[in-house]
Design a protein around this motif. Structure first.
Motif, PDB file in Angstrom:
ATOM      1  N   ALA A  66       0.830  -1.207   0.000  1.00  0.00           N
ATOM      2  CA  ALA A  66       0.000   0.000   0.000  1.00  0.00           C
ATOM      3  C   ALA A  66       0.861   1.252   0.000  1.00  0.00           C
ATOM      4  O   ALA A  66       0.467   2.276  -0.553  1.00  0.00           O
ATOM      5  CB  ALA A  66      -0.929   0.004   1.210  1.00  0.00           C
ATOM      6  N   ALA A  67       2.043   1.179   0.616  1.00  0.00           N
ATOM      7  CA  ALA A  67       2.944   2.338   0.671  1.00  0.00           C
ATOM      8  C   ALA A  67       4.362   1.845   0.913  1.00  0.00           C
ATOM      9  O   ALA A  67       4.573   0.820   1.553  1.00  0.00           O
ATOM     10  CB  ALA A  67       2.531   3.290   1.792  1.00  0.00           C
ATOM     11  N   VAL A  68       5.317   2.580   0.360  1.00  0.00           N
ATOM     12  CA  VAL A  68       6.731   2.259   0.540  1.00  0.00           C
ATOM     13  C   VAL A  68       7.397   3.452   1.187  1.00  0.00           C
ATOM     14  O   VAL A  68       7.282   4.577   0.704  1.00  0.00           O
ATOM     15  CB  VAL A  68       7.410   1.934  -0.813  1.00  0.00           C
ATOM     16  N   GLU A  69       8.064   3.197   2.319  1.00  0.00           N
ATOM     17  CA  GLU A  69       8.822   4.241   3.005  1.00  0.00           C
ATOM     18  C   GLU A  69      10.296   3.881   2.916  1.00  0.00           C
ATOM     19  O   GLU A  69      10.661   3.020   2.134  1.00  0.00           O
ATOM     20  CB  GLU A  69       8.309   4.362   4.443  1.00  0.00           C
ATOM     21  N   ASP A  70      11.150   4.523   3.707  1.00  0.00           N
ATOM     22  CA  ASP A  70      12.589   4.273   3.626  1.00  0.00           C
ATOM     23  C   ASP A  70      12.937   2.799   3.795  1.00  0.00           C
ATOM     24  O   ASP A  70      13.367   2.145   2.865  1.00  0.00           O
ATOM     25  CB  ASP A  70      13.345   5.101   4.666  1.00  0.00           C
ATOM     26  N   ASP A  71      12.776   2.293   4.998  1.00  0.00           N
ATOM     27  CA  ASP A  71      13.120   0.900   5.289  1.00  0.00           C
ATOM     28  C   ASP A  71      11.905   0.045   5.586  1.00  0.00           C
ATOM     29  O   ASP A  71      12.039  -1.107   5.986  1.00  0.00           O
ATOM     30  CB  ASP A  71      14.076   0.838   6.491  1.00  0.00           C
ATOM     31  N   THR A  72      10.718   0.605   5.426  1.00  0.00           N
ATOM     32  CA  THR A  72       9.500  -0.133   5.745  1.00  0.00           C
ATOM     33  C   THR A  72       8.515  -0.086   4.579  1.00  0.00           C
ATOM     34  O   THR A  72       8.622   0.752   3.691  1.00  0.00           O
ATOM     35  CB  THR A  72       8.806   0.448   6.999  1.00  0.00           C
ATOM     36  N   VAL A  73       7.575  -1.013   4.618  1.00  0.00           N
ATOM     37  CA  VAL A  73       6.472  -1.028   3.665  1.00  0.00           C
ATOM     38  C   VAL A  73       5.183  -1.216   4.452  1.00  0.00           C
ATOM     39  O   VAL A  73       5.180  -1.825   5.521  1.00  0.00           O
ATOM     40  CB  VAL A  73       6.604  -2.162   2.622  1.00  0.00           C
ATOM     41  N   VAL A  74       4.094  -0.654   3.916  1.00  0.00           N
ATOM     42  CA  VAL A  74       2.782  -0.882   4.503  1.00  0.00           C
ATOM     43  C   VAL A  74       2.095  -1.892   3.603  1.00  0.00           C
ATOM     44  O   VAL A  74       1.943  -1.673   2.403  1.00  0.00           O
ATOM     45  CB  VAL A  74       1.968   0.422   4.600  1.00  0.00           C
ATOM     46  N   GLU A  76      -1.185  -4.153   2.707  1.00  0.00           N
ATOM     47  CA  GLU A  76      -2.630  -4.282   2.873  1.00  0.00           C
ATOM     48  C   GLU A  76      -2.964  -5.761   2.735  1.00  0.00           C
ATOM     49  O   GLU A  76      -2.823  -6.353   1.669  1.00  0.00           O
ATOM     50  CB  GLU A  76      -3.372  -3.472   1.821  1.00  0.00           C
ATOM     51  N   VAL A  77      -3.413  -6.366   3.850  1.00  0.00           N
ATOM     52  CA  VAL A  77      -3.689  -7.799   3.855  1.00  0.00           C
ATOM     53  C   VAL A  77      -5.174  -8.089   3.630  1.00  0.00           C
ATOM     54  O   VAL A  77      -5.534  -9.204   3.269  1.00  0.00           O
ATOM     55  CB  VAL A  77      -3.185  -8.475   5.154  1.00  0.00           C
ATOM     56  N   ASP A  78      -6.025  -7.095   3.853  1.00  0.00           N
ATOM     57  CA  ASP A  78      -7.461  -7.194   3.612  1.00  0.00           C
ATOM     58  C   ASP A  78      -7.969  -5.770   3.417  1.00  0.00           C
ATOM     59  O   ASP A  78      -7.242  -4.818   3.699  1.00  0.00           O
ATOM     60  CB  ASP A  78      -8.151  -7.875   4.803  1.00  0.00           C
ATOM     61  N   LYS A  79      -9.176  -5.598   2.952  1.00  0.00           N
ATOM     62  CA  LYS A  79      -9.700  -4.242   2.747  1.00  0.00           C
ATOM     63  C   LYS A  79      -9.683  -3.477   4.066  1.00  0.00           C
ATOM     64  O   LYS A  79     -10.299  -3.891   5.041  1.00  0.00           O
ATOM     65  CB  LYS A  79     -11.120  -4.281   2.191  1.00  0.00           C
ATOM     66  N   GLY A  80      -8.916  -2.412   4.086  1.00  0.00           N
ATOM     67  CA  GLY A  80      -8.839  -1.573   5.272  1.00  0.00           C
ATOM     68  C   GLY A  80      -7.875  -2.056   6.345  1.00  0.00           C
ATOM     69  O   GLY A  80      -7.637  -1.349   7.313  1.00  0.00           O
ATOM     70  N   LEU A  81      -7.322  -3.247   6.220  1.00  0.00           N
ATOM     71  CA  LEU A  81      -6.394  -3.778   7.220  1.00  0.00           C
ATOM     72  C   LEU A  81      -4.968  -3.670   6.682  1.00  0.00           C
ATOM     73  O   LEU A  81      -4.596  -4.355   5.740  1.00  0.00           O
ATOM     74  CB  LEU A  81      -6.714  -5.234   7.556  1.00  0.00           C
ATOM     75  N   LYS A  82      -4.205  -2.773   7.285  1.00  0.00           N
ATOM     76  CA  LYS A  82      -2.835  -2.532   6.828  1.00  0.00           C
ATOM     77  C   LYS A  82      -1.863  -2.793   7.971  1.00  0.00           C
ATOM     78  O   LYS A  82      -2.144  -2.471   9.129  1.00  0.00           O
ATOM     79  CB  LYS A  82      -2.685  -1.093   6.327  1.00  0.00           C
TER      80      LYS A  82
END
Length: 106
Positions: A66-74, A76-82
């Motif tokens: 769902a999103a890429v940051e410096d050393d982390t990623v978000v 999304e495993v289900d709708k609305g659950l990140k």
């Protein structure tokens, strides 16, 4: 007689050195080199992760980036659950296996 034995033993030491060098070369070719190649592929995969990629974590969690940051990623495993993960927790091998059937079905 002692001179012949001394020469034979010194030649044997040279052959042992050659055999040791050969074993080191074989060890490098079959163990170290493939591992370095795999690590290089993993680093490249992690550096190229982008939003929308479908991946699997080393813990077995499947999801979409769902999103890429410096050393982390978000992820999304289900709708609305990140869930936020370290990039290093994304598995190259499992992600390839996970993405292959989907690509073949399309």
């Amino acid at each position: 007689m002692h001179l012949i034995l001394a020469q034979a033993s010194s030649g044997g030491g040279y052959m042992q050195f050659v055999m040791l060098g050969g074993m080191i070369l074989i060890f490098w070719l079959f163990f170290i080199r493939p591992q370095q190649k795999k690590q290089k592929e993993q680093r490249k995969f992690i550096d190229e992760i982008k939003k929308g990629d479908t991946v699997v974590t080393t813990g077995g969690i499947h999801g979409k980036i769902a999103a890429v940051e410096d050393d982390t990623v978000v992820l999304e495993v289900d709708k609305g659950l990140k869930i936020k993960f370290e990039k290093a927790a994304i598995s190259l091998d499992a992600s390839k296996k996970y993405a292959t059937p989907t690509a073949a079905a399309s």
